[in-house]
Design a protein around this motif. Structure first.
Motif, PDB file in Angstrom:
ATOM      1  N   PHE A 292     -83.353  92.137 -25.971  1.00 49.23           N
ATOM      2  CA  PHE A 292     -82.894  91.809 -27.213  1.00 49.23           C
ATOM      3  C   PHE A 292     -82.739  93.010 -28.136  1.00 49.23           C
ATOM      4  O   PHE A 292     -81.912  92.690 -29.089  1.00 49.23           O
ATOM      5  CB  PHE A 292     -84.192  90.940 -27.867  1.00 49.23           C
ATOM      6  CG  PHE A 292     -83.774  89.428 -28.113  1.00 49.23           C
ATOM      7  CD1 PHE A 292     -82.377  89.211 -28.111  1.00 49.23           C
ATOM      8  CD2 PHE A 292     -84.836  88.675 -28.307  1.00 49.23           C
ATOM      9  CE1 PHE A 292     -82.194  87.973 -28.371  1.00 49.23           C
ATOM     10  CE2 PHE A 292     -84.533  87.295 -28.913  1.00 49.23           C
ATOM     11  CZ  PHE A 292     -83.161  87.055 -28.911  1.00 49.23           C
ATOM     12  N   HIS A 293     -83.380  94.063 -27.906  1.00 45.77           N
ATOM     13  CA  HIS A 293     -83.300  95.196 -28.812  1.00 45.77           C
ATOM     14  C   HIS A 293     -82.238  95.866 -28.484  1.00 45.77           C
ATOM     15  O   HIS A 293     -82.428  97.210 -28.631  1.00 45.77           O
ATOM     16  CB  HIS A 293     -84.669  95.945 -28.819  1.00 45.77           C
ATOM     17  CG  HIS A 293     -85.620  95.110 -28.909  1.00 45.77           C
ATOM     18  ND1 HIS A 293     -87.154  95.465 -28.574  1.00 45.77           N
ATOM     19  CD2 HIS A 293     -85.882  93.973 -29.556  1.00 45.77           C
ATOM     20  CE1 HIS A 293     -87.951  94.399 -28.972  1.00 45.77           C
ATOM     21  NE2 HIS A 293     -87.188  93.500 -29.636  1.00 45.77           N
ATOM     22  N   ASN A 294     -81.031  95.454 -28.445  1.00 41.11           N
ATOM     23  CA  ASN A 294     -79.628  96.468 -28.484  1.00 41.11           C
ATOM     24  C   ASN A 294     -78.771  96.428 -29.722  1.00 41.11           C
ATOM     25  O   ASN A 294     -77.686  96.684 -29.513  1.00 41.11           O
ATOM     26  CB  ASN A 294     -78.680  95.944 -27.089  1.00 41.11           C
ATOM     27  CG  ASN A 294     -78.435  94.666 -27.452  1.00 41.11           C
ATOM     28  OD1 ASN A 294     -78.993  93.846 -28.166  1.00 41.11           O
ATOM     29  ND2 ASN A 294     -77.535  94.114 -26.217  1.00 41.11           N
ATOM     30  N   THR A 295     -79.337  95.840 -30.631  1.00 42.17           N
ATOM     31  CA  THR A 295     -78.828  95.957 -32.191  1.00 42.17           C
ATOM     32  C   THR A 295     -79.751  96.142 -32.957  1.00 42.17           C
ATOM     33  O   THR A 295     -80.916  95.761 -33.246  1.00 42.17           O
ATOM     34  CB  THR A 295     -78.177  94.376 -32.404  1.00 42.17           C
ATOM     35  OG1 THR A 295     -77.354  94.011 -31.399  1.00 42.17           O
ATOM     36  CG2 THR A 295     -77.364  94.229 -33.628  1.00 42.17           C
ATOM     37  N   LYS A 296     -79.388  97.172 -33.930  1.00 44.36           N
ATOM     38  CA  LYS A 296     -80.101  97.761 -35.115  1.00 44.36           C
ATOM     39  C   LYS A 296     -80.221  96.774 -36.129  1.00 44.36           C
ATOM     40  O   LYS A 296     -79.204  96.043 -36.471  1.00 44.36           O
ATOM     41  CB  LYS A 296     -79.572  99.146 -35.489  1.00 44.36           C
ATOM     42  CG  LYS A 296     -79.599 100.242 -34.433  1.00 44.36           C
ATOM     43  CD  LYS A 296     -79.133 101.531 -35.006  1.00 44.36           C
ATOM     44  CE  LYS A 296     -79.220 102.710 -33.972  1.00 44.36           C
ATOM     45  NZ  LYS A 296     -78.837 103.828 -34.449  1.00 44.36           N
TER      46      LYS A 296
ATOM     47  N   LYS B 211     -70.018 103.761 -30.675  1.00 42.96           N
ATOM     48  CA  LYS B 211     -70.827 103.581 -29.555  1.00 42.96           C
ATOM     49  C   LYS B 211     -72.369 103.471 -29.994  1.00 42.96           C
ATOM     50  O   LYS B 211     -73.283 102.939 -29.516  1.00 42.96           O
ATOM     51  CB  LYS B 211     -70.526 104.644 -28.411  1.00 42.96           C
ATOM     52  CG  LYS B 211     -69.601 104.271 -27.490  1.00 42.96           C
ATOM     53  CD  LYS B 211     -69.535 105.381 -26.371  1.00 42.96           C
ATOM     54  CE  LYS B 211     -68.301 105.038 -25.392  1.00 42.96           C
ATOM     55  NZ  LYS B 211     -68.151 105.841 -24.242  1.00 42.96           N
ATOM     56  N   ALA B 212     -72.633 104.671 -30.608  1.00 44.57           N
ATOM     57  CA  ALA B 212     -74.119 105.008 -31.220  1.00 44.57           C
ATOM     58  C   ALA B 212     -74.537 103.813 -31.969  1.00 44.57           C
ATOM     59  O   ALA B 212     -75.808 103.511 -32.110  1.00 44.57           O
ATOM     60  CB  ALA B 212     -74.106 106.416 -31.728  1.00 44.57           C
ATOM     61  N   ASP B 213     -73.760 103.258 -32.768  1.00 46.28           N
ATOM     62  CA  ASP B 213     -74.148 102.180 -33.637  1.00 46.28           C
ATOM     63  C   ASP B 213     -74.119 100.532 -32.806  1.00 46.28           C
ATOM     64  O   ASP B 213     -74.108  99.533 -33.469  1.00 46.28           O
ATOM     65  CB  ASP B 213     -73.176 102.029 -34.779  1.00 46.28           C
ATOM     66  CG  ASP B 213     -73.841 103.044 -35.884  1.00 46.28           C
ATOM     67  OD1 ASP B 213     -75.200 103.340 -35.885  1.00 46.28           O
ATOM     68  OD2 ASP B 213     -72.870 103.588 -36.567  1.00 46.28           O
ATOM     69  N   LYS B 214     -73.685 100.781 -31.363  1.00 47.18           N
ATOM     70  CA  LYS B 214     -73.575  99.605 -30.879  1.00 47.18           C
ATOM     71  C   LYS B 214     -72.432  98.671 -31.367  1.00 47.18           C
ATOM     72  O   LYS B 214     -72.437  97.391 -31.378  1.00 47.18           O
ATOM     73  CB  LYS B 214     -74.850  98.670 -30.878  1.00 47.18           C
ATOM     74  CG  LYS B 214     -75.823  99.491 -30.202  1.00 47.18           C
ATOM     75  CD  LYS B 214     -75.854  99.649 -28.785  1.00 47.18           C
ATOM     76  CE  LYS B 214     -77.069 100.239 -28.047  1.00 47.18           C
ATOM     77  NZ  LYS B 214     -77.557 101.497 -28.600  1.00 47.18           N
TER      78      LYS B 214
ATOM     79  N   ALA C 176     -74.662  99.794 -39.700  1.00 51.04           N
ATOM     80  CA  ALA C 176     -73.033  99.875 -39.566  1.00 51.04           C
ATOM     81  C   ALA C 176     -72.655  98.550 -38.963  1.00 51.04           C
ATOM     82  O   ALA C 176     -73.119  97.701 -38.233  1.00 51.04           O
ATOM     83  CB  ALA C 176     -72.560 100.862 -38.659  1.00 51.04           C
ATOM     84  N   ARG C 177     -71.599  97.914 -39.442  1.00 49.42           N
ATOM     85  CA  ARG C 177     -70.749  96.586 -39.013  1.00 49.42           C
ATOM     86  C   ARG C 177     -69.490  97.115 -38.738  1.00 49.42           C
ATOM     87  O   ARG C 177     -69.000  98.089 -39.061  1.00 49.42           O
ATOM     88  CB  ARG C 177     -71.049  95.679 -40.072  1.00 49.42           C
ATOM     89  CG  ARG C 177     -72.270  95.201 -40.582  1.00 49.42           C
ATOM     90  CD  ARG C 177     -72.375  94.076 -41.580  1.00 49.42           C
ATOM     91  NE  ARG C 177     -73.586  93.746 -41.939  1.00 49.42           N
ATOM     92  CZ  ARG C 177     -73.995  92.958 -43.098  1.00 49.42           C
ATOM     93  NH1 ARG C 177     -73.135  91.906 -43.162  1.00 49.42           N
ATOM     94  NH2 ARG C 177     -75.237  92.842 -43.229  1.00 49.42           N
ATOM     95  N   LEU C 178     -68.914  96.257 -38.134  1.00 50.11           N
ATOM     96  CA  LEU C 178     -67.431  96.223 -37.554  1.00 50.11           C
ATOM     97  C   LEU C 178     -66.486  96.405 -38.755  1.00 50.11           C
ATOM     98  O   LEU C 178     -65.687  97.352 -38.926  1.00 50.11           O
ATOM     99  CB  LEU C 178     -66.977  95.185 -36.965  1.00 50.11           C
ATOM    100  CG  LEU C 178     -65.601  95.282 -36.154  1.00 50.11           C
ATOM    101  CD1 LEU C 178     -65.428  96.162 -35.283  1.00 50.11           C
ATOM    102  CD2 LEU C 178     -65.073  93.932 -35.633  1.00 50.11           C
ATOM    103  N   GLN C 179     -66.953  95.605 -40.192  1.00 54.37           N
ATOM    104  CA  GLN C 179     -66.073  95.950 -41.226  1.00 54.37           C
ATOM    105  C   GLN C 179     -66.099  97.381 -41.775  1.00 54.37           C
ATOM    106  O   GLN C 179     -65.022  97.892 -42.165  1.00 54.37           O
ATOM    107  CB  GLN C 179     -66.406  94.927 -42.224  1.00 54.37           C
ATOM    108  CG  GLN C 179     -66.480  93.428 -41.859  1.00 54.37           C
ATOM    109  CD  GLN C 179     -67.906  92.937 -41.532  1.00 54.37           C
ATOM    110  OE1 GLN C 179     -68.441  93.617 -40.537  1.00 54.37           O
ATOM    111  NE2 GLN C 179     -68.113  91.912 -42.140  1.00 54.37           N
TER     112      GLN C 179
ATOM    113  N   VAL D 266     -74.245  88.987 -37.812  1.00 56.80           N
ATOM    114  CA  VAL D 266     -74.231  90.170 -37.125  1.00 56.80           C
ATOM    115  C   VAL D 266     -73.452  90.206 -35.798  1.00 56.80           C
ATOM    116  O   VAL D 266     -73.202  91.376 -35.349  1.00 56.80           O
ATOM    117  CB  VAL D 266     -75.582  90.823 -37.012  1.00 56.80           C
ATOM    118  CG1 VAL D 266     -76.164  90.726 -38.596  1.00 56.80           C
ATOM    119  CG2 VAL D 266     -76.393  90.234 -35.882  1.00 56.80           C
ATOM    120  N   ASP D 267     -73.489  89.395 -34.862  1.00 52.57           N
ATOM    121  CA  ASP D 267     -73.148  89.458 -33.552  1.00 52.57           C
ATOM    122  C   ASP D 267     -72.653  88.127 -32.906  1.00 52.57           C
ATOM    123  O   ASP D 267     -73.644  87.635 -32.292  1.00 52.57           O
ATOM    124  CB  ASP D 267     -74.245  90.226 -32.897  1.00 52.57           C
ATOM    125  CG  ASP D 267     -73.432  90.822 -31.634  1.00 52.57           C
ATOM    126  OD1 ASP D 267     -72.368  90.331 -30.853  1.00 52.57           O
ATOM    127  OD2 ASP D 267     -74.153  91.558 -30.672  1.00 52.57           O
TER     128      ASP D 267
END
Length: 633
Positions: free
Chosen positions: A66-70, A603-606, A576-579, A313-314
């Motif tokens: 589950f922990h692949n998004t900050k 990449k670092a921000d998934k 960080a978000r895509l926008q 968020v995702d």
């Protein structure tokens, strides 16, 4: 066929239809290989092909999967206060110049920060902002519905059947916040009895008015005077109110004080709802897994919280939640359908949205007013005016006067269709004695139609209705001025807002910032933004406030300033978000500057690019390196 399976098959059909138009059959087979609904691995359905999620259900239940998004709100509300003060100080070595036209007054603390002593419907806690405002959502009703369901209030028949304000609530509403306990002591001395039903009804009525401070004081008084023996719902309610008034960190501390025998599913799901409310991804996922580890029953409410979170968020992670619901045979609620309809509508997947509605009806449910409003809005946005009109007429019924409660829902949608006569017809029903929410809707509607005088007249009606307007009320007209680039009128309105003594909240700051951004005065907008950050209220500014300034710098090709806003958002607690990356990349493109290491940052921000962003990345990649291909794999 169980509902939980039926809704997933609907998703398969709608996604298959979209893929047949936009993706190769090989890509579709790759996604369908794992599950009927693994197509959710496409972000927003048209974002490009990503890897299949693999063992989605197993990943959902594992502590690491589950922990692949900050988290975008990884700090507590009290910690955000520290970030905010640093953000204001760390961006420049010089003090901001004093703003012109009296805007420096916005930095002064409000001289009126106490709760109203009146029971007027619009006078909620002025020093608290609703969770819906923090997340950028405009519909407070959904937020209320969510929190009441978390506490189990929606199942209390006595509460639902009591339209009149309770005697206890009247006593509290008529008293200042500082005297709630004194008023309640006197209320008991007068011979009134404190019962569980009376307290539940009073708490319900304080919540729907957003009087969280008074509600918390009621809870504390009931426990300290031992009029009632606390049950799990009482503890859950207290935890929820502490989170709203004092922040998540304090709520976590209170959880440890709750007797272990009362730390049940209702308490934990209430905390989960608050994590989701501030978009705290990491803590939401951790708590979701803990609920499983404690072997509490997995409820639809809990799953709905994760759907709400991932809708924000995702979206591709929605598949994980839906698969879990299928595995656990959890039946979707009307709120589940509402969430999924919004996801489809936001992606402009009208066919998929309609199929979800058909599934809802096949399960014996009927679209409520919230769903009808969403359908009409998405039809209008998609240019399907006939379908939007059909929904709106259904909401009106045969006599709009008998269905007065839908007027505030109809006004903005009729305006979005450009139907001024319809807006005038609905407003004519409300205008003689409008409710506050009808005035707010009318301001928005007339603003969309660029009928500024009408919007101002509706605002005057609003001020006549409410005894103590909040900054949220002023923000409604401020947004009209911002959308129409009327900075002079916006300036005057801000002065009125300051003079009224109401506290400036994030929604109002957002309106002021956008007022100057849209007027082309971005430097003044940044000054307003920095002054808002310095306000140590513990409430983060809206994501959209920063993004509007960042977009303006991007349009100018001002990479340095755009990067500074990107940093300010990080310091404010927003991940960080895509926008953000889309806006920042736009700045590099307009500046004709190579964005070295941009792919690695994402990449670092998934963050994974959609097709549009991927094509732009190629423009700024100075050496046309192949890591872009690796990023998309």
């Amino acid at each position: 066929m169980p509902a939980c399976i039926r809704v997933y098959r609907v998703y398969r059909c709608s996604l298959s239809w979209k893929w047949s138009r936009g993706l190769s059959s090989g890509a579709a087979r790759a996604c369908f290989g794992k599950s009927e609904i693994a197509g959710w691995c496409l972000e927003n359905y048209n974002a490009g092909v990503t890897k299949p999620q693999g063992k989605l259900c197993d990943r959902l239940l594992s502590s690491t999967g589950f922990h692949n998004t900050k988290s975008s709100c990884s700090k507590s509300q009290s910690e955000v206060r520290t970030f905010s003060s640093q953000a204001g100080a760390g961006n420049s070595g010089q003090e901001d110049d004093e703003l012109e036209d009296g805007f420096s007054d916005l930095e002064k603390p409000s001289h009126v920060a106490q709760e109203s002593t009146s029971g007027d419907e619009s006078e909620s806690d002025d020093d608290l902002i609703s969770r819906s405002e923090l997340s950028g959502e405009e519909d407070v009703a959904e937020d209320i519905q969510n929190e009441l369901e978390a506490l189990g209030t929606e199942t209390d028949v006595e509460v639902k059947k009591s339209p009149e304000t309770s005697a206890m609530a009247k006593a509290i509403l008529d008293a200042p916040a500082s005297l709630v306990s004194t008023v309640l002591d006197k209320w008991v001395e007068e011979g009134n009895e404190v019962t569980q039903n009376e307290v539940s009804l009073t708490m319900f009525q304080l919540r729907i008015r957003r009087f969280f401070i008074k509600a918390l004081q009621l809870s504390e008084w009931v426990e300290s005077t031992k009029h009632l023996e606390f049950n799990e719902k009482n503890y859950a309610s207290r935890l929820d109110l502490i989170a709203k008034v004092h922040g998540i960190s304090r709520a976590e501390q209170y959880l440890k004080q709750i007797p272990k025998s009362f730390r049940g599913e209702i308490v934990y799901r209430t905390l989960l709802a608050n994590y989701v409310s501030c978009t705290n991804v990491k803590k939401s996922e951790e708590l979701f897994n803990k609920i499983k580890e404690l072997e509490f029953p997995m409820t639809c409410f809990t799953c709905n919280q994760m759907l709400i979170l991932y809708k924000r968020v995702d979206k591709k992670k929605i598949a994980d939640v839906l698969l879990l619901m299928e595995k656990e045979n959890i039946k979707p609620t009307i709120f589940t359908y509402q969430i999924l309809i919004d996801v489809k509508g936001q992606s402009n997947d009208i066919l998929g949205m309609e199929q979800i509605v058909e599934t809802l009806k096949a399960e014996g449910l009927e679209p409520n007013s919230k769903i009808q409003t969403s359908l009409a809005r998405y039809y209008a946005l998609g240019g399907l005016k006939d379908k939007a009109e059909a929904i709106l007429k259904e909401m009106e019924g045969d006599d709009i006067k008998k269905r007065r409660w839908v007027c505030h829902l109809l006004l903005p949608i009729y305006a979005s269709l450009g139907w001024e006569d319809e807006v005038g017809r609905i407003w004519k029903v409300c205008e003689p004695n409008p409710q506050a929410r009808e005035c707010m809707a009318a301001i928005e509607a007339w603003g969309q139609l660029k009928r500024i005088e009408n919007a101002e007249a509706a605002f005057d009606k609003l001020l006549e209705k409410v005894k103590k307007p909040t900054s949220r009320h002023f923000a409604a007209l401020m947004k009209v001025y911002a959308d129409n680039k009327m900075s002079a009128k916006g300036n005057d309105l801000v002065k009125r807002m300051v003079d009224s003594g109401c506290k400036i909240e994030p929604l109002a700051w957002d309106a002021v910032v956008k007022l100057y951004v849209r007027a082309g005065e971005v430097e003044k907008a940044v000054s307003i933004l920095k002054k808002a950050i310095k306000q140590k209220t513990g409430k983060p500014l809206l994501f959209s406030s920063y993004l509007s300034v960042m977009d303006k710098y991007a349009n100018r090709g001002d990479v340095h300033s755009a990067e500074k806003i990107f940093l300010m958002m990080r310091q404010a607690g927003y991940t960080a978000r895509l926008q953000q990356y889309q806006s920042l990349l736009h700045a590099y493109i307009n500046a004709k500057a190579p964005a070295y290491g941009f792919s690695d940052r994402m990449k670092a921000d998934k963050i994974f690019p959609n097709k549009a962003l991927a094509s732009k990345l190629a423009q700024v990649d100075a050496f046309r390196k192949s890591p872009l291909t690796e990023l998309l794999e």
